[in-house]
Design an enzyme around this catalytic site. Structure first.
Site: not given
Ligand code: 3PY
Ligand code: MG
Length: 253
Positions: A44, A69, A83, A148, A174
């Protein structure tokens, strides 16, 4: 064994800070602050391979664990992150055991997996000078999958049971959206789902992590068995500080 995963002990909480500014300079500042881990967000945030690289280089001077991430679970980007020298990966939106198995395979060299091989051009292998890298790379990588969504919740036991999944991380933002409460992760239905998810991950024996909503939430989740929690973001600190300073000027005038 992956050093970050190894640091996750039952009954203890490792505290992290989200890095979403995509800046090696601010990552370095945050590295001085004493967090156990920093999450470099490729999902994000405006990160590129170059900004991720610069942050990994900055953090290498500190004992803090860098977790990266990835923006998606594609094998090509998992390969690129590894890598570049990312050792611990957080993978968003994992919803089935087969998806988790494919993610793990993308982090392993053949014959265990499908990770493409490069040595002389790979930062992870010290540009070919680390002759032992290929032999130990599979064991050094840490794979953390995110639960999530409703589908993820339904598959949580199977996902946590996948060999090579080292830890499971709950994304309340999410998850709230998936459960029909977008923007409201504190909704009782979302919190009940999180409680269940934590209990199931703890029962699996794998470490459970979470994006905590605040410090109190992190302590509460630690009491439920969570072993690693982020307690804020670099952007949040900047927004709070900048806005607070501006408002304080008016209030004290
Ligand atoms: C969420 O809360 O959806 C995440 O991916 C953590 O930031
Ligand atoms: Mg998320």
């Amino acid at each position: 064994m992956n050093a970050f995963i190894e640091s996750l002990q039952p009954g203890e909480i490792r505290v992290g800070l989200w890095q979403a500014l995509a800046s090696s300079y601010t990552a370095e500042i945050c590295a001085h602050a004493g967090f156990d881990w920093l999450l470099l967000d490729g999902e994000h945030s405006p990160n590129t391979a170059q900004t991720l690289l610069a942050q990994l280089q900055a953090l290498a001077a500190f004992p803090v664990h860098a977790i990266a991430r990835i923006p998606s679970d594609d094998a090509w980007i998992i390969k690129q992150y590894l890598d570049l020298g990312a050792r611990t990966l957080l993978v968003p939106m994992v919803e089935s055991a087969s998806q988790a198995e494919a993610i793990v395979a993308a982090t392993r060299y053949p014959p265990a997996g499908i990770r493409g091989f490069a040595s002389a051009t790979s930062r992870a292998a010290a540009f070919g000078l680390d002759k032992t890298y290929a032999a130990r790379a599979d064991t050094e990588v840490g794979v953390i999958v995110q639960i999530e969504s409703r589908a993820g919740l339904d598959a949580i036991d199977e996902v946590a049971g996948v060999e090579g999944v080292d830890a499971v991380f709950i994304g309340p933002g999410d998850l709230a959206a998936s459960l029909g409460h977008i923007g409201n992760p504190r909704h009782p239905e979302v919190q009940a789902a999180i409680d269940t998810a934590i209990a199931r991950i703890v029962a699996s024996g794998k470490p459970c992590g979470i994006f905590a909503l605040d410090i109190e939430d992190a302590h509460q989740k630690a009491r439920q068995g969570v072993r690693f929690a982020s307690i804020g973001t670099d952007i949040g600190l900047l927004v709070k500080g900048a806005r607070g300073l501006r408002m304080a000027f008016d209030e004290r005038g």
